[in-house]
Design a protein around this motif. Structure first.
Motif, PDB file in Angstrom:
ATOM      1  N   ASP A 192       0.831  -1.200   0.000  1.00 24.59           N
ATOM      2  CA  ASP A 192       0.000   0.000   0.000  1.00 24.59           C
ATOM      3  C   ASP A 192       0.868   1.254   0.000  1.00 24.59           C
ATOM      4  OD1 ASP A 192      -2.330  -1.539   0.053  1.00 24.59           O
ATOM      5  OD2 ASP A 192      -2.316  -1.666   2.248  1.00 24.59           O
ATOM      6  N   VAL A 193       2.010   1.198   0.692  1.00 30.57           N
ATOM      7  CA  VAL A 193       2.926   2.339   0.674  1.00 30.57           C
ATOM      8  C   VAL A 193       3.443   2.566  -0.744  1.00 30.57           C
ATOM      9  CG1 VAL A 193       5.140   3.195   1.528  1.00 30.57           C
ATOM     10  CG2 VAL A 193       3.530   2.103   3.103  1.00 30.57           C
ATOM     11  N   ARG A 194       3.796   1.481  -1.439  1.00 22.51           N
ATOM     12  CA  ARG A 194       4.288   1.624  -2.814  1.00 22.51           C
ATOM     13  C   ARG A 194       3.194   2.175  -3.739  1.00 22.51           C
ATOM     14  NH1 ARG A 194       6.595  -3.570  -1.804  1.00 22.51           N
ATOM     15  NH2 ARG A 194       4.919  -4.500  -3.050  1.00 22.51           N
ATOM     16  N   ARG A 195       1.957   1.812  -3.473  1.00 24.61           N
ATOM     17  CA  ARG A 195       0.860   2.286  -4.323  1.00 24.61           C
ATOM     18  C   ARG A 195       0.583   3.773  -4.100  1.00 24.61           C
ATOM     19  NH1 ARG A 195      -5.472   1.027  -3.124  1.00 24.61           N
ATOM     20  NH2 ARG A 195      -6.339   2.498  -4.634  1.00 24.61           N
ATOM     21  N   LEU A 196       0.649   4.249  -2.837  1.00 25.59           N
ATOM     22  CA  LEU A 196       0.285   5.633  -2.529  1.00 25.59           C
ATOM     23  C   LEU A 196       1.450   6.602  -2.639  1.00 25.59           C
ATOM     24  CD1 LEU A 196      -1.955   4.980   0.630  1.00 25.59           C
ATOM     25  CD2 LEU A 196      -2.718   5.368  -1.718  1.00 25.59           C
ATOM     26  N   ALA A 197       2.680   6.083  -2.691  1.00 31.46           N
ATOM     27  CA  ALA A 197       3.841   6.981  -2.707  1.00 31.46           C
ATOM     28  C   ALA A 197       3.840   7.935  -3.895  1.00 31.46           C
ATOM     29  CB  ALA A 197       5.127   6.152  -2.664  1.00 31.46           C
ATOM     30  N   PRO A 198       3.494   7.529  -5.134  1.00 31.69           N
ATOM     31  CA  PRO A 198       3.470   8.513  -6.222  1.00 31.69           C
ATOM     32  C   PRO A 198       2.516   9.673  -5.972  1.00 31.69           C
ATOM     33  CG  PRO A 198       3.449   6.287  -7.102  1.00 31.69           C
ATOM     34  CD  PRO A 198       3.254   6.157  -5.641  1.00 31.69           C
ATOM     35  N   GLY A 199       1.376   9.418  -5.308  1.00 28.75           N
ATOM     36  CA  GLY A 199       0.459  10.508  -5.009  1.00 28.75           C
ATOM     37  C   GLY A 199       1.055  11.513  -4.050  1.00 28.75           C
ATOM     38  N   VAL A 200       1.744  11.034  -2.994  1.00 30.19           N
ATOM     39  CA  VAL A 200       2.400  11.950  -2.064  1.00 30.19           C
ATOM     40  C   VAL A 200       3.529  12.700  -2.772  1.00 30.19           C
ATOM     41  CG1 VAL A 200       3.663  12.089   0.111  1.00 30.19           C
ATOM     42  CG2 VAL A 200       1.758  10.496  -0.118  1.00 30.19           C
ATOM     43  N   ALA A 201       4.271  12.014  -3.663  1.00 33.07           N
ATOM     44  CA  ALA A 201       5.344  12.681  -4.405  1.00 33.07           C
ATOM     45  C   ALA A 201       4.788  13.800  -5.279  1.00 33.07           C
ATOM     46  CB  ALA A 201       6.105  11.659  -5.244  1.00 33.07           C
ATOM     47  N   ALA A 202       3.579  13.618  -5.827  1.00 32.58           N
ATOM     48  CA  ALA A 202       2.969  14.682  -6.624  1.00 32.58           C
ATOM     49  C   ALA A 202       2.667  15.903  -5.769  1.00 32.58           C
ATOM     50  CB  ALA A 202       1.696  14.160  -7.292  1.00 32.58           C
ATOM     51  N   TRP A 203       2.243  15.690  -4.511  1.00 31.76           N
ATOM     52  CA  TRP A 203       2.021  16.824  -3.601  1.00 31.76           C
ATOM     53  C   TRP A 203       3.333  17.550  -3.320  1.00 31.76           C
ATOM     54  CZ3 TRP A 203      -2.271  17.779   0.171  1.00 31.76           C
ATOM     55  CH2 TRP A 203      -3.483  17.233  -0.264  1.00 31.76           C
ATOM     56  N   LEU A 204       4.385  16.779  -3.040  1.00 32.98           N
ATOM     57  CA  LEU A 204       5.676  17.401  -2.738  1.00 32.98           C
ATOM     58  C   LEU A 204       6.203  18.166  -3.950  1.00 32.98           C
ATOM     59  CD1 LEU A 204       7.317  14.463  -0.736  1.00 32.98           C
ATOM     60  CD2 LEU A 204       6.142  16.491   0.179  1.00 32.98           C
ATOM     61  N   GLU A 205       5.969  17.628  -5.154  1.00 33.32           N
ATOM     62  CA  GLU A 205       6.421  18.307  -6.360  1.00 33.32           C
ATOM     63  C   GLU A 205       5.716  19.650  -6.536  1.00 33.32           C
ATOM     64  OE1 GLU A 205       7.212  16.731 -10.831  1.00 33.32           O
ATOM     65  OE2 GLU A 205       5.110  16.788 -10.185  1.00 33.32           O
ATOM     66  N   ARG A 206       4.503  19.765  -6.056  1.00 34.87           N
ATOM     67  CA  ARG A 206       3.748  21.007  -6.198  1.00 34.87           C
ATOM     68  C   ARG A 206       4.020  21.989  -5.060  1.00 34.87           C
ATOM     69  NH1 ARG A 206      -1.966  19.997  -9.159  1.00 34.87           N
ATOM     70  NH2 ARG A 206      -1.239  18.516 -10.724  1.00 34.87           N
ATOM     71  N   GLY A 207       5.030  21.708  -4.269  1.00 37.20           N
ATOM     72  CA  GLY A 207       5.439  22.656  -3.246  1.00 37.20           C
ATOM     73  C   GLY A 207       4.798  22.453  -1.895  1.00 37.20           C
ATOM     74  N   ALA A 208       4.028  21.367  -1.669  1.00 39.55           N
ATOM     75  CA  ALA A 208       3.428  21.127  -0.363  1.00 39.55           C
ATOM     76  C   ALA A 208       4.495  20.654   0.615  1.00 39.55           C
ATOM     77  CB  ALA A 208       2.306  20.095  -0.464  1.00 39.55           C
ATOM     78  N   ALA A 209       4.502  21.214   1.813  1.00 44.38           N
ATOM     79  CA  ALA A 209       5.459  20.804   2.834  1.00 44.38           C
ATOM     80  C   ALA A 209       5.097  19.420   3.355  1.00 44.38           C
ATOM     81  CB  ALA A 209       5.473  21.817   3.971  1.00 44.38           C
ATOM     82  N   PRO A 210       6.086  18.598   3.740  1.00 47.45           N
ATOM     83  CA  PRO A 210       5.771  17.258   4.257  1.00 47.45           C
ATOM     84  C   PRO A 210       4.837  17.283   5.464  1.00 47.45           C
ATOM     85  CG  PRO A 210       8.093  17.422   3.696  1.00 47.45           C
ATOM     86  CD  PRO A 210       7.543  18.796   3.569  1.00 47.45           C
ATOM     87  N   ASP A 211       5.009  18.254   6.381  1.00 44.02           N
ATOM     88  CA  ASP A 211       4.117  18.324   7.543  1.00 44.02           C
ATOM     89  C   ASP A 211       2.686  18.642   7.124  1.00 44.02           C
ATOM     90  OD1 ASP A 211       6.198  17.729   9.219  1.00 44.02           O
ATOM     91  OD2 ASP A 211       6.618  19.825   9.757  1.00 44.02           O
ATOM     92  N   ALA A 212       2.535  19.490   6.085  1.00 44.76           N
ATOM     93  CA  ALA A 212       1.181  19.804   5.610  1.00 44.76           C
ATOM     94  C   ALA A 212       0.529  18.579   4.978  1.00 44.76           C
ATOM     95  CB  ALA A 212       1.241  20.961   4.615  1.00 44.76           C
ATOM     96  N   VAL A 213       1.290  17.793   4.230  1.00 49.23           N
ATOM     97  CA  VAL A 213       0.743  16.569   3.637  1.00 49.23           C
ATOM     98  C   VAL A 213       0.340  15.593   4.739  1.00 49.23           C
ATOM     99  CG1 VAL A 213       1.218  14.648   2.088  1.00 49.23           C
ATOM    100  CG2 VAL A 213       2.151  16.905   1.584  1.00 49.23           C
TER     101      VAL A 213
END
Length: 290
Positions: A192-213
């Motif tokens: 499940d981590v491998r499946r959801l990781a690209p979605g979190v990476a897309a947030w980080l790419e758009r400038g979202a801070a890790p704590d905000a995510v």
């Protein structure tokens, strides 16, 4: 609920059971007579011995049935001089005009009765032949198809970063693995981590801070959370922030005021020094720039 009865049943028409002119005693007695086998005794004495209505009510009920064509009682004298009574029972009533012309459903049973003063002999009943019961439902009948389930649209795909950056992907996987620190129900399997990781990476790419995510994924969880992976995938897709706009260069502000070191007059210049007039007259600096 009506159950199928393959044995011991009698077919009785609604014209008898729902007759509007017969009394309930006559309707019940008519149904009872039609359920008896051929040759059964249906005289007043026998029927009053079975039921609690008494002879008067049973005699009246028999007269009602005879008046409405459900039974017919015929008294005849035999060659030996005795009187016999035949009772014909009809499952379809015979009206007065065709009682004599209608054929009985089955042959009558003859019972001798003493003339005087012996009590009347039991009156046998003649029943129609048994009707073949309807066949049970065929096993070859094709069962009705189950009702179709309502179509549910497929969930939208998870967002993905435009450029694969290994460091950002590792950060996204670590963020998902640490969600269980915020809520034990967010303990995710490795797949499940491998499946959801690209979605979190897309947030980080758009400038979202890790704590905000992390706050977006782990806060305000429903009390009856049963499918944490589906909830995280929904939040990553539905709450995806827009990309940050491109950075613009700041517009230059006004040139600050300086005090001339020679004449102490105010002038605009990026650095302190001599004003233009002092630079023109000062031999050490040479001609001043305009």
């Amino acid at each position: 609920m009506r159950d199928y009865q393959p044995r011991r049943y009698t077919i009785i028409g609604d014209h008898l059971t729902q007759h509007r002119d017969l009394s309930l005693t006559a309707i019940g007695l008519g149904a009872h007579i039609q359920s008896l086998p051929d040759g059964a005794a249906v005289d007043i004495r026998t029927l009053s011995g079975k039921f609690a209505e008494g002879r008067d009510r049973i005699a009246a009920a028999l007269r009602e049935l005879e008046d409405h064509g459900y039974i017919k009682r015929i008294r005849e004298r035999t060659p030996e001089g005795r009187i016999v009574t035949r009772t014909l029972s009809y499952n379809v009533p015979r009206i007065d005009s065709d009682r004599h012309a209608a054929e009985p459903v089955a042959g009558p049973t003859v019972e001798p009765v003493a003339e005087q003063p012996a009590p009347p002999a039991p009156e046998p009943v003649v029943r129609p032949p048994a009707t073949t019961p309807p066949p049970p439902p065929s096993s070859n009948t094709t069962p009705a198809p189950p009702p179709a389930r309502p179509h549910r649209p497929a969930p939208p795909p998870l967002p993905e970063p435009t450029a694969p950056v290994p460091e950002r992907h590792r950060l996204a996987a670590a963020l998902l693995a640490e969600l269980r620190r915020d809520d034990a129900r967010l303990l995710l399997a490795e797949r499940d981590v491998r499946r959801l990781a690209p979605g979190v990476a897309a947030w980080l790419e758009r400038g979202a801070a890790p704590d905000a995510v992390r706050r977006t994924l782990a806060t305000a969880l429903p009390p009856d959370l049963r499918h944490p992976v589906a909830l995280l995938a929904h939040r990553l897709t539905a709450l995806l922030p827009p990309p940050l706009p491109a950075a613009t260069k700041p517009r230059p502000g006004p040139v600050p005021l300086q005090n001339c070191d020679g004449c102490d007059r105010a002038f605009r210049a990026p650095r302190a020094g001599l004003c233009r007039d002092c630079r023109m007259t000062s031999p050490a600096h040479g001609p001043a720039a305009a």
